[in-house]
Design a protein around this motif. Sequence first.
Motif, PDB file in Angstrom:
ATOM      1  N   TRP A  98      33.902   5.990 105.081  1.00 50.29           N
ATOM      2  CA  TRP A  98      33.119   5.592 106.257  1.00 50.29           C
ATOM      3  C   TRP A  98      33.309   6.521 107.451  1.00 50.29           C
ATOM      4  O   TRP A  98      32.502   6.500 108.371  1.00 50.29           O
ATOM      5  CB  TRP A  98      33.416   4.123 106.619  1.00 50.29           C
ATOM      6  CG  TRP A  98      32.769   3.234 105.608  1.00 50.29           C
ATOM      7  CD1 TRP A  98      33.318   2.802 104.433  1.00 50.29           C
ATOM      8  CD2 TRP A  98      31.415   2.767 105.611  1.00 50.29           C
ATOM      9  NE1 TRP A  98      32.390   2.080 103.717  1.00 50.29           N
ATOM     10  CE2 TRP A  98      31.223   2.035 104.417  1.00 50.29           C
ATOM     11  CE3 TRP A  98      30.354   2.884 106.508  1.00 50.29           C
ATOM     12  CZ2 TRP A  98      30.008   1.434 104.096  1.00 50.29           C
ATOM     13  CZ3 TRP A  98      29.134   2.275 106.196  1.00 50.29           C
ATOM     14  CH2 TRP A  98      28.982   1.562 105.007  1.00 50.29           C
ATOM     15  N   TRP A 154      35.354  -1.826 105.737  1.00 47.73           N
ATOM     16  CA  TRP A 154      35.026  -1.293 107.070  1.00 47.73           C
ATOM     17  C   TRP A 154      33.611  -1.612 107.568  1.00 47.73           C
ATOM     18  O   TRP A 154      33.369  -1.621 108.773  1.00 47.73           O
ATOM     19  CB  TRP A 154      35.276   0.216 107.116  1.00 47.73           C
ATOM     20  CG  TRP A 154      36.013   0.632 108.355  1.00 47.73           C
ATOM     21  CD1 TRP A 154      36.217  -0.136 109.473  1.00 47.73           C
ATOM     22  CD2 TRP A 154      36.635   1.885 108.620  1.00 47.73           C
ATOM     23  NE1 TRP A 154      36.943   0.561 110.406  1.00 47.73           N
ATOM     24  CE2 TRP A 154      37.208   1.811 109.915  1.00 47.73           C
ATOM     25  CE3 TRP A 154      36.763   3.073 107.902  1.00 47.73           C
ATOM     26  CZ2 TRP A 154      37.892   2.876 110.501  1.00 47.73           C
ATOM     27  CZ3 TRP A 154      37.451   4.128 108.486  1.00 47.73           C
ATOM     28  CH2 TRP A 154      38.012   4.030 109.763  1.00 47.73           C
ATOM     29  N   LEU A 155      32.674  -1.874 106.674  1.00 50.53           N
ATOM     30  CA  LEU A 155      31.346  -2.242 107.181  1.00 50.53           C
ATOM     31  C   LEU A 155      31.322  -3.680 107.694  1.00 50.53           C
ATOM     32  O   LEU A 155      30.388  -4.095 108.370  1.00 50.53           O
ATOM     33  CB  LEU A 155      30.268  -2.017 106.107  1.00 50.53           C
ATOM     34  CG  LEU A 155      28.822  -2.288 106.522  1.00 50.53           C
ATOM     35  CD1 LEU A 155      28.391  -1.405 107.704  1.00 50.53           C
ATOM     36  CD2 LEU A 155      27.857  -2.129 105.356  1.00 50.53           C
ATOM     37  N   ASN A 156      32.364  -4.451 107.372  1.00 50.29           N
ATOM     38  CA  ASN A 156      32.457  -5.820 107.890  1.00 50.29           C
ATOM     39  C   ASN A 156      31.339  -6.729 107.397  1.00 50.29           C
ATOM     40  O   ASN A 156      30.728  -7.470 108.169  1.00 50.29           O
ATOM     41  CB  ASN A 156      32.524  -5.825 109.430  1.00 50.29           C
ATOM     42  CG  ASN A 156      33.898  -5.454 109.972  1.00 50.29           C
ATOM     43  OD1 ASN A 156      34.620  -6.285 110.529  1.00 50.29           O
ATOM     44  ND2 ASN A 156      34.285  -4.194 109.798  1.00 50.29           N
ATOM     45  N   VAL A 201      27.431   1.851 113.628  1.00 55.14           N
ATOM     46  CA  VAL A 201      28.427   2.077 112.575  1.00 55.14           C
ATOM     47  C   VAL A 201      29.444   3.101 113.075  1.00 55.14           C
ATOM     48  O   VAL A 201      30.659   2.904 112.974  1.00 55.14           O
ATOM     49  CB  VAL A 201      27.779   2.569 111.254  1.00 55.14           C
ATOM     50  CG1 VAL A 201      28.848   2.924 110.229  1.00 55.14           C
ATOM     51  CG2 VAL A 201      26.832   1.512 110.687  1.00 55.14           C
ATOM     52  N   GLY A 212      31.897  -2.408 101.061  1.00 51.78           N
ATOM     53  CA  GLY A 212      31.193  -2.977 102.218  1.00 51.78           C
ATOM     54  C   GLY A 212      32.080  -4.000 102.907  1.00 51.78           C
ATOM     55  O   GLY A 212      32.064  -4.131 104.124  1.00 51.78           O
ATOM     56  N   ALA A 237      23.886  -6.167 107.903  1.00 51.51           N
ATOM     57  CA  ALA A 237      24.950  -5.490 108.662  1.00 51.51           C
ATOM     58  C   ALA A 237      24.461  -4.145 109.183  1.00 51.51           C
ATOM     59  O   ALA A 237      24.667  -3.796 110.347  1.00 51.51           O
ATOM     60  CB  ALA A 237      26.184  -5.286 107.778  1.00 51.51           C
ATOM     61  N   LEU A 238      23.793  -3.387 108.307  1.00 57.43           N
ATOM     62  CA  LEU A 238      23.331  -2.061 108.718  1.00 57.43           C
ATOM     63  C   LEU A 238      22.243  -2.163 109.781  1.00 57.43           C
ATOM     64  O   LEU A 238      22.191  -1.364 110.715  1.00 57.43           O
ATOM     65  CB  LEU A 238      22.839  -1.265 107.506  1.00 57.43           C
ATOM     66  CG  LEU A 238      23.949  -0.792 106.558  1.00 57.43           C
ATOM     67  CD1 LEU A 238      23.355  -0.205 105.277  1.00 57.43           C
ATOM     68  CD2 LEU A 238      24.859   0.239 107.233  1.00 57.43           C
ATOM     69  N   TRP A 279      35.582  -5.121 113.267  1.00 61.38           N
ATOM     70  CA  TRP A 279      34.672  -4.787 114.368  1.00 61.38           C
ATOM     71  C   TRP A 279      35.070  -5.492 115.662  1.00 61.38           C
ATOM     72  O   TRP A 279      34.679  -5.077 116.748  1.00 61.38           O
ATOM     73  CB  TRP A 279      33.234  -5.156 114.001  1.00 61.38           C
ATOM     74  CG  TRP A 279      32.983  -6.640 113.951  1.00 61.38           C
ATOM     75  CD1 TRP A 279      33.370  -7.497 112.967  1.00 61.38           C
ATOM     76  CD2 TRP A 279      32.316  -7.431 114.937  1.00 61.38           C
ATOM     77  NE1 TRP A 279      32.977  -8.771 113.261  1.00 61.38           N
ATOM     78  CE2 TRP A 279      32.321  -8.764 114.465  1.00 61.38           C
ATOM     79  CE3 TRP A 279      31.697  -7.139 116.156  1.00 61.38           C
ATOM     80  CZ2 TRP A 279      31.744  -9.819 115.191  1.00 61.38           C
ATOM     81  CZ3 TRP A 279      31.113  -8.195 116.874  1.00 61.38           C
ATOM     82  CH2 TRP A 279      31.136  -9.512 116.392  1.00 61.38           C
ATOM     83  N   THR A 288      24.485  -6.638 103.238  1.00 58.57           N
ATOM     84  CA  THR A 288      24.605  -5.223 103.598  1.00 58.57           C
ATOM     85  C   THR A 288      23.416  -4.780 104.447  1.00 58.57           C
ATOM     86  O   THR A 288      23.573  -4.084 105.458  1.00 58.57           O
ATOM     87  CB  THR A 288      24.685  -4.369 102.310  1.00 58.57           C
ATOM     88  OG1 THR A 288      25.900  -4.695 101.635  1.00 58.57           O
ATOM     89  CG2 THR A 288      24.639  -2.885 102.622  1.00 58.57           C
ATOM     90  N   LEU A 348      22.561   3.250 102.945  1.00 62.41           N
ATOM     91  CA  LEU A 348      23.988   3.567 102.765  1.00 62.41           C
ATOM     92  C   LEU A 348      24.188   5.052 102.532  1.00 62.41           C
ATOM     93  O   LEU A 348      25.087   5.675 103.109  1.00 62.41           O
ATOM     94  CB  LEU A 348      24.567   2.761 101.594  1.00 62.41           C
ATOM     95  CG  LEU A 348      24.809   1.275 101.860  1.00 62.41           C
ATOM     96  CD1 LEU A 348      25.051   0.523 100.551  1.00 62.41           C
ATOM     97  CD2 LEU A 348      25.999   1.071 102.807  1.00 62.41           C
TER      98      LEU A 348
END
Length: 480
Positions: free
Chosen positions: A270, A297-299, A363, A294, A354-355, A451, A351, A124
């Motif tokens: 982000w 916007w990180l969905n 991203v 998270g 997702a990453l 997303w 997390t 992150l």
Amino acid sequence: MNRHLRDFESALDIARAASLEYIAQLDQRPAGPAADLATLRARLGKALTDDGVAPAQVVQDLARDTADGLTASASGRFFGWVIGGCLPAALAADWLTSAWDQNGGMYATAPAAAVVEEVAGEWLKEVLGLPASASFALVTGCQMAHATCLVAARRRVLLQKGWDAEQQGLYGAPPIRILTSRQMHGSFKRAARFLGLGENQIVQLDSDDQDRLLPSALEQELARDAGAPTIVLLQAGDINIGAFDDFATLIPIARKYGAWVHVDGAFGLWVNASPRLRHFTRGVERADSWATDGHKWLNVPFDCGYAFVTDREAHHGALSHRAVYLTHAEDARDQVDWNPEWSRRARGFATYAALRQLGKKGVAELIDRCCRCARDLSLQIGALPGAQLIWEATINQGLVRFLDPRPGASEEDHDRRTDEVIAAVQAGREAFFSGSAWRGRRVMRISVCNWQTRDEDVRRSVAAVAEAMMQQQERVPARP
Ligand SMILES: *Cc1c(COP(=O)(O)O)cnc(C)c1O
């Protein structure tokens, strides 16, 4: 073989089928809920039985009883508030998090969860462009990320005055003043309340015409009481227009007076992950702490925010704990030392997933795409006859307003018309937008955080707004 396996299997099979049914229909299903409050209460408010219900039946009933009471907030046509969707890998990892049922409080209670979280925290910082040496915590949301960062801030600014808040409490402590702009989010104010800092200690200073805190106003206020323990809250993406404070100018000013600088970057931080957009956040890495989400916007699924703190000692000193019955790690990272909770969900798995699914480029593409769609939506809705573009989205937040067509209509009439069109769009359920007030006038917010949002969703949503406006047009009452 687990003798309860069949119960798990039947309940999980239903959950899997219901989940996939919801997801499969996201492109078709209405964006807003169909069932009203009374219906949901009547249907869900069953008498609690003495003997319980079979697991599969419980899950089946739950899926059936709630289906039309769900919003399609996970879909690409949901632009209300600031609500993200859910990436496939993150959702699956979240399912596993529940199946594994690890207590993510310490390395000893859940070794893999502790290491995954340690790795996710490093990733992150890398993606968000924050100092690699910063400490961090994965918390429930940005609200608790504010609280986590603020306990560290409170500790340091008071220690500098010879006051140990953790030991002495706040009775008799030098008051901490908090300087910020009018763009402050309410969650920060609540954090200040939880921590006994007091809402009245918050001073909201003037902003410029782009809603950025005025450097002269900050400097003047800091100089008024140069020695006072001070926290400066800066905004990375406010909820109306996605305004960014001028970090490169403001942070050095705050530094000069020894203030702690905290950044609310719930979603806006982000943009620092996007090479195309990170000019908005120039200088943000020089702050003392940052709070972000998270689940926006990180969905990743809900229940996910992130706190980062440069002063590890202040962060650790405020939260770490030792108890004889606990097993403290020597080398590993015990989350309890950095988090406000004790037992907690091992929320790092989602997390991490997702990453890994997106990668750094993914991203950046997600952020860029949402911003492009927000710009298209604001321009296209703003260009509809009877609509007015108030803020063309520079990141993922745009504003429009709807005008009362009657001759001589007042600003209040336009306010009313705006709320009526928002209500009509929501009732149409093809797309979902919510309202706000900006500079004293009612507006419809366009917030793109998902997303899945694509050009087709933009097209359908603009058409839905046009349709709602048409319906309202037909209902214009004749003026007496
Ligand atoms: C959503 C939001 C928050 C609060 O975050 P939660 O995750 O809901 O706790 C704080 N600040 C801003 C700017 C936000 O948009």
